[in-house]
Motif scaffolding. Structure first.
Motif, PDB file in Angstrom:
ATOM      1  N   GLU A  23       9.609 -42.323  42.565  1.00 13.17           N
ATOM      2  CA  GLU A  23       9.791 -43.426  43.503  1.00 13.17           C
ATOM      3  C   GLU A  23      10.670 -42.855  44.614  1.00 13.17           C
ATOM      4  N   ASP A  25      12.696 -42.779  48.367  1.00 13.27           N
ATOM      5  CA  ASP A  25      13.668 -43.666  49.008  1.00 13.27           C
ATOM      6  C   ASP A  25      12.998 -44.734  49.857  1.00 13.27           C
ATOM      7  N   THR A  26      11.784 -44.451  50.318  1.00  9.68           N
ATOM      8  CA  THR A  26      11.034 -45.399  51.144  1.00  9.68           C
ATOM      9  C   THR A  26      10.257 -46.410  50.295  1.00  9.68           C
ATOM     10  N   ASN A  28       7.918 -45.733  48.434  1.00  5.21           N
ATOM     11  CA  ASN A  28       6.585 -45.200  48.205  1.00  5.21           C
ATOM     12  C   ASN A  28       6.602 -44.347  46.949  1.00  5.21           C
ATOM     13  N   GLU A  46       4.338 -36.156  49.326  1.00  7.78           N
ATOM     14  CA  GLU A  46       4.542 -37.536  49.751  1.00  7.78           C
ATOM     15  C   GLU A  46       3.600 -37.874  50.890  1.00  7.78           C
ATOM     16  N   ASP A  48       2.414 -39.357  54.378  1.00  3.40           N
ATOM     17  CA  ASP A  48       3.039 -39.532  55.682  1.00  3.40           C
ATOM     18  C   ASP A  48       2.490 -40.780  56.378  1.00  3.40           C
ATOM     19  N   ALA A  49       2.912 -41.009  57.607  1.00  6.13           N
ATOM     20  CA  ALA A  49       2.504 -42.202  58.357  1.00  6.13           C
ATOM     21  C   ALA A  49       1.004 -42.234  58.631  1.00  6.13           C
TER      22      ALA A  49
END
Length: 125
Positions: A23, A25-26, A28, A46, A48-49
């Motif tokens: 998990e 920090d965002t 996600n 992870e 990305d945008a």
């Protein structure tokens, strides 16, 4: 970053590498490969945008491991090869369990692989 699900582990040389679903920090979900007892992850996946799963390597951790290794150059090559096998199988798990239907950046296809290998293999010269 919080480890939420243990996925797999392997012993390579005197180090144990462990894969976890994370998990982030965002809030996600991510996927990380850790050296047992050390933070942060050696390899982190992870999203990305742009909804692409990117990987990052902690080069400081690679350097730390390399500087403390007492293995010969031949053993380092063998260890690195075994680590890449573990990373590859972990990437497959991550793509199926965590990042379904997402485009992923794989370590074998990245510029990080050569740099990581050079740091580890050549530190024992």
């Amino acid at each position: 970053m919080k480890k939420i699900i243990f996925v797999d582990s392997t012993q390579i040389g005197h180090l144990t590498f462990q894969a976890y679903i994370l998990e982030l920090d965002t809030l996600n979900v991510g996927f990380g490969i850790y050296v047992e007892g050390l933070d942060p992850p050696l390899v982190l996946f992870e999203k990305d945008a742009l909804d692409i799963v990117r990987l990052s390597i902690d080069e400081n951790l690679v350097q730390f491991i390399a500087q403390r290794s007492t293995s010969s150059r031949i053993d380092r090559l063998h260890n690195f090869s075994r680590l890449m096998e573990f990373v590859k199988s972990s990437e497959e798990i991550a793509s199926k369990m965590v990042f379904k239907k997402k485009k992923m950046e794989y370590l074998a296809d990245s510029k990080h692989l050569v740099r990581m290998k050079n740091i580890y293999i050549n530190a024992g010269k």
